[in-house]
Design a protein around this motif. Structure first.
Motif, mmCIF file in Angstrom:
data_model
loop_
_atom_site.group_PDB
_atom_site.id
_atom_site.type_symbol
_atom_site.label_atom_id
_atom_site.label_comp_id
_atom_site.label_asym_id
_atom_site.label_seq_id
_atom_site.Cartn_x
_atom_site.Cartn_y
_atom_site.Cartn_z
ATOM 1 N N GLU A 143 0.804 -1.218 0.000
ATOM 2 C CA GLU A 143 0.000 0.000 0.000
ATOM 3 C C GLU A 143 0.842 1.275 0.000
ATOM 4 O O GLU A 143 0.310 2.374 -0.138
ATOM 5 N N ALA A 144 2.138 1.159 0.157
ATOM 6 C CA ALA A 144 3.003 2.337 0.291
ATOM 7 C C ALA A 144 2.915 3.297 -0.895
ATOM 8 O O ALA A 144 2.804 4.509 -0.689
ATOM 9 N N PRO A 145 2.945 2.831 -2.148
ATOM 10 C CA PRO A 145 2.863 3.797 -3.254
ATOM 11 C C PRO A 145 1.555 4.594 -3.268
ATOM 12 O O PRO A 145 1.586 5.808 -3.502
ATOM 13 N N SER A 146 0.429 3.950 -2.975
ATOM 14 C CA SER A 146 -0.833 4.703 -2.967
ATOM 15 C C SER A 146 -0.867 5.677 -1.791
ATOM 16 O O SER A 146 -1.365 6.802 -1.929
ATOM 17 N N ARG A 147 -0.310 5.304 -0.657
ATOM 18 C CA ARG A 147 -0.214 6.217 0.497
ATOM 19 C C ARG A 147 0.668 7.418 0.142
ATOM 20 O O ARG A 147 0.337 8.562 0.448
ATOM 21 N N ALA A 148 1.767 7.170 -0.539
ATOM 22 C CA ALA A 148 2.676 8.249 -0.930
ATOM 23 C C ALA A 148 2.011 9.190 -1.939
ATOM 24 O O ALA A 148 2.184 10.409 -1.855
ATOM 25 N N ARG A 149 1.244 8.646 -2.887
ATOM 26 C CA ARG A 149 0.526 9.497 -3.854
ATOM 27 C C ARG A 149 -0.486 10.386 -3.148
ATOM 28 O O ARG A 149 -0.575 11.579 -3.441
ATOM 29 N N ARG A 150 -1.255 9.801 -2.223
ATOM 30 C CA ARG A 150 -2.239 10.610 -1.463
ATOM 31 C C ARG A 150 -1.526 11.702 -0.678
ATOM 32 O O ARG A 150 -1.973 12.852 -0.638
ATOM 33 N N HIS A 151 -0.419 11.346 -0.039
ATOM 34 C CA HIS A 151 0.355 12.317 0.732
ATOM 35 C C HIS A 151 0.830 13.457 -0.172
ATOM 36 O O HIS A 151 0.696 14.633 0.173
ATOM 37 N N THR A 152 1.370 13.097 -1.334
ATOM 38 C CA THR A 152 1.856 14.106 -2.279
ATOM 39 C C THR A 152 0.726 15.023 -2.717
ATOM 40 O O THR A 152 0.875 16.254 -2.710
ATOM 41 N N LYS A 153 -0.408 14.451 -3.090
ATOM 42 C CA LYS A 153 -1.559 15.257 -3.516
ATOM 43 C C LYS A 153 -2.021 16.188 -2.397
ATOM 44 O O LYS A 153 -2.269 17.370 -2.629
ATOM 45 N N ASP A 154 -2.121 15.661 -1.182
ATOM 46 C CA ASP A 154 -2.555 16.472 -0.038
ATOM 47 C C ASP A 154 -1.562 17.597 0.261
ATOM 48 O O ASP A 154 -1.959 18.743 0.487
ATOM 49 N N VAL A 155 -0.279 17.273 0.272
ATOM 50 C CA VAL A 155 0.741 18.280 0.573
ATOM 51 C C VAL A 155 0.741 19.369 -0.494
ATOM 52 O O VAL A 155 0.778 20.572 -0.189
#
Length: 173
Positions: A50-62
């Motif tokens: 799940e790490a890549p999808s978590r990182a994408r969400r984090h990037t979008k949110d940031v």
């Protein structure tokens, strides 16, 4: 753009820890101007699918919090996904698998996306012939090369490497 998000208080060209290992984080093309990143976000990720999808969400949110131009977000998410997927694969190949990290750096001209891992090997961009043999994977760095203004990799310490990609803000041409 305003504010800073992150999990480390010493991130601007300073020491930080990834997978319990202290490293000095300098930025690509390190010069005095590059060491002044007003916007910094660091996310440590576990070696899980799940790490890549978590990182994408984090990037979008940031990027939303930072007020990034909307046109930049899809490319930033794709770069993040490719870099983090490669770091995840590298981390999963270790015994035991180790956490890895994502760092976002931005100023008025550019966004830098970095993924760290503790694998000893440097990243390898596959040739077109290699990519034909593996239709499902192996194109990550080619995608990074196609989307990024510039990209590269470097050793942060004996045990930690980073692969980074830079995007210019649309009006910073």
């Amino acid at each position: 753009m305003s504010g800073s998000t992150g999990t480390s208080s010493r991130t601007r060209g300073g020491w930080f820890a990834i997978a319990g290992r202290q490293v000095f984080a300098s930025t690509p093309g390190a010069g005095a101007v590059y060491l002044r990143w007003p916007l910094v976000s660091i996310l440590e990720l576990g070696p899980f699918p799940e790490a890549p999808s978590r990182a994408r969400r984090h990037t979008k949110d940031v990027l939303g919090t930072w007020g990034a131009p909307r046109a930049l977000v899809p490319d930033a998410e794709m770069l993040c996904s490719e870099l983090v997927t490669n770091a995840l694969r590298a981390s999963l190949s270790l015994t035991p698998p180790l956490p890895f990290g994502l760092r976002l750096l931005a100023n008025a001209q550019r966004l830098v996306i970095e993924a760290w891992d503790c694998h000893p090997a440097d990243p390898v961009r596959r040739s077109a012939a290699d990519q034909e043999d593996e239709a499902e994977s192996g194109r990550g760095l080619a995608i990074v090369e196609g989307l990024a203004n510039r990209w590269g990799s470097r050793r942060l310490s004996e045990n930690v490497k980073t692969v980074w990609a830079e995007l210019l803000w649309p009006d910073a041409g």
